[in-house]
Design a protein around this motif. Structure first.
Motif, PDB file in Angstrom:
ATOM      1  N   HIS A   1     -80.483 -78.746  22.574  1.00 19.09           N
ATOM      2  CA  HIS A   1     -79.208 -78.299  22.010  1.00 19.09           C
ATOM      3  C   HIS A   1     -78.047 -78.637  22.940  1.00 19.09           C
ATOM      4  N   LYS A   2     -78.253 -78.447  24.243  1.00 15.56           N
ATOM      5  CA  LYS A   2     -77.179 -78.738  25.190  1.00 15.56           C
ATOM      6  C   LYS A   2     -76.867 -80.224  25.229  1.00 15.56           C
ATOM      7  N   LEU A   3     -77.897 -81.069  25.132  1.00 15.51           N
ATOM      8  CA  LEU A   3     -77.660 -82.516  25.114  1.00 15.51           C
ATOM      9  C   LEU A   3     -76.869 -82.935  23.888  1.00 15.51           C
ATOM     10  N   ARG A   4     -76.995 -82.145  22.812  1.00 21.39           N
ATOM     11  CA  ARG A   4     -76.260 -82.453  21.578  1.00 21.39           C
ATOM     12  C   ARG A   4     -74.958 -81.664  21.482  1.00 21.39           C
ATOM     13  N   HIS A   5     -74.545 -81.077  22.632  1.00 20.34           N
ATOM     14  CA  HIS A   5     -73.296 -80.333  22.732  1.00 20.34           C
ATOM     15  C   HIS A   5     -73.288 -79.117  21.813  1.00 20.34           C
ATOM     16  N   LYS A   6     -74.461 -78.481  21.682  1.00 21.59           N
ATOM     17  CA  LYS A   6     -74.578 -77.247  20.914  1.00 21.59           C
ATOM     18  C   LYS A   6     -74.902 -76.098  21.863  1.00 21.59           C
TER      19      LYS A   6
END
Length: 473
Positions: free
Chosen positions: A322-327
């Motif tokens: 999620h963090k890699l996808r800016h979530k």
């Protein structure tokens, strides 16, 4: 002019690095790596390994503190003695460990594999011996390719002798948890140890030598089931070692002073150091792979490269999908909470049962040959065998009695002393006038009371129910 010179230098370094891939005909030459995650891994590994090595030599009240005495069917763990009747405790302990592993894996991925698994710890120790004797990864590769000579023979011999010595010590230490350490050491040194004690020491030494010296990651990828079912516990909020492809691509060498965006490049300089330091020999830039043990070696290697290039760290890091996808990353999620709740419940049950272990036990076995017999005086007599266990490590005197048949005559010793850790079989009989019995089958309770203990103590007495049979009037 300076920029072109810098670019040529980086390209030459990259070409050299690529010519020294970590794998060569199936053998992985792991490059040494320093950094904060490697310091943490080494500190944790050494700490728990030292606990393992020191464990059998710790004393407690004149005996070995941790002794899993299978021969006498009892486990001594500091002040507690666990008998076969208390093995529910071990089952609960294994359940706590299992759900703890599920909880940690769901939260932090395979950190157990990378930081605490004995296979990983011992593999890195064996690699440490390699580095000290044969040199760096490149030197080890060159040594393996070189023809046999005096230098190669003594280095290979010294390495394997160190491996064998450490393996023997590991095998001895493991068996010392099941056989008293001092007795085992003296027996092995004087060649008076039993065949099976020597066999199991050599067996586990051989397993250590083979697993950490030769099989290494083969154990993780082909024999350990954990690497296979871990994906069932992963989700998009699990912290794993990951490569930020959005930031890193397009890969390629570049001058240090040039803006990579102006060159159409990402932050990855394609140095392949992340591959060289990986004990599994994988490329983390290819995405999450089941061979990855989350040891963080590639994170340290990449962060140091980013620092030298003047870029921000974290191109490879412990992060979530999620963090890699800016979530937003959700730490408190149903699956993680569920594992945590079950683990807490199992831990509470373990603590409750452990705090209420009875220091003695009694089993009542009725005479199987006949339900009852009539004596010459016209009394009804039932015969029982009481199996009495003193779970403490000191002699104790017990008082025996029966409830529910107060009119009965007790035939046999009613007060008995039992040695430390002794299991005693005691035949006793109860006889009573049949006219005092209210039914042909009467419920009774045998009571075993420890002398010298306050009556209101919950561990002062143990009870066991049985039946008293008589003829129908």
């Amino acid at each position: 002019m300076n920029d072109n010179k810098n670019q040529i230098e980086v390209k030459n370094v990259t070409a050299t690095v690529r010519s020294h891939r970590p794998t060569d005909e199936g053998h992985i030459y792991v490059r040494a790596q320093a950094g904060r995650w490697q310091r943490l891994r080494k500190q944790m590994g050494w700490f728990f390994m030292l606990l393992f090595m020191v464990g059998p030599w710790l004393g407690w009240n004149g005996r070995q503190a941790i002794l899993l005495d299978i021969e006498h069917q009892r486990f001594h763990i500091f002040g507690a003695t666990i008998w076969p009747q208390d093995l529910t405790l071990l089952a609960l302990l294994f359940m706590v460990a299992a759900f703890g592993l599920f909880f940690v894996t769901t939260f932090l991925g395979r950190v157990w594999c990378g930081y605490l698994c004995p296979q990983t710890v011992w593999t890195f120790i064996f690699i440490w011996f390699e580095e000290k004797i044969e040199g760096s990864a490149n030197k080890r590769r060159q040594l393996d390719k070189a023809p046999w000579n005096v230098n190669k023979v003594w280095r290979k011999a010294a390495k394997h002798l160190c491996w064998l010595g450490f393996s023997l010590f590991t095998g001895f230490t493991f068996i010392a948890y099941f056989v008293p350490a001092q007795e085992l050491a003296l027996g092995l040194l004087t060649f008076s140890a039993s065949f099976w004690a020597g066999f199991w020491v050599l067996f586990f030494a051989f397993c250590t030598y083979g697993n950490a010296g030769f099989m290494r990651t083969i154990m993780c990828t082909h024999m350990c089931p954990y690497s296979r079912f871990q994906s069932a516990m992963f989700d998009k909020d699990t912290y794993t070692v990951s490569y930020d492809a959005e930031r890193g691509e397009q890969r390629g060498p570049r001058p240090r002073k040039k803006d990579p965006k102006a060159l159409g490049l990402g932050d990855c300089i394609d140095c392949d150091l992340c591959v060289q330091v990986c004990p599994a020999g994988i490329d983390i830039r290819d995405g999450l792979q089941y061979e990855c043990i989350n040891c963080g070696a590639c994170v340290d290697a990449c962060d140091q490269t980013m620092e030298r290039m003047g870029y921000a760290p974290g191109l490879i890091s412990y992060t979530t999908e999620h963090k890699l996808r800016h979530k937003e990353t959700h730490v408190a999620r149903p699956k993680l909470i569920g594992y945590g709740v079950v683990m807490a419940v199992m831990l509470a049950a373990f603590a409750y049962l452990a705090s209420n272990i009875m220091p003695m036990d009694m089993e009542v076995i009725r005479d199987r040959n006949q339900l009852y017999r009539e004596t010459a005086e016209g009394l009804v007599e039932n015969t029982y065998t009481l199996k009495l266990i003193n779970k403490t490590m000191e002699p104790v005197t017990y008082q025996l009695g029966v409830e529910g048949l107060e009119q009965a005559e007790w035939i046999g010793p009613s007060e008995i002393s039992i040695r430390a850790g002794e299991v005693l079989s005691l035949p006793v009989s109860l006889s009573v006038d049949p006219y005092l019995l209210s039914s042909p089958v009467q419920d009774i309770t045998f009571v075993m009371t420890r002398q010298g203990v306050e009556p209101d103590d919950s561990k002062a007495a143990v009870r066991n129910e049985s039946k008293f049979f008589s003829a129908t009037r």
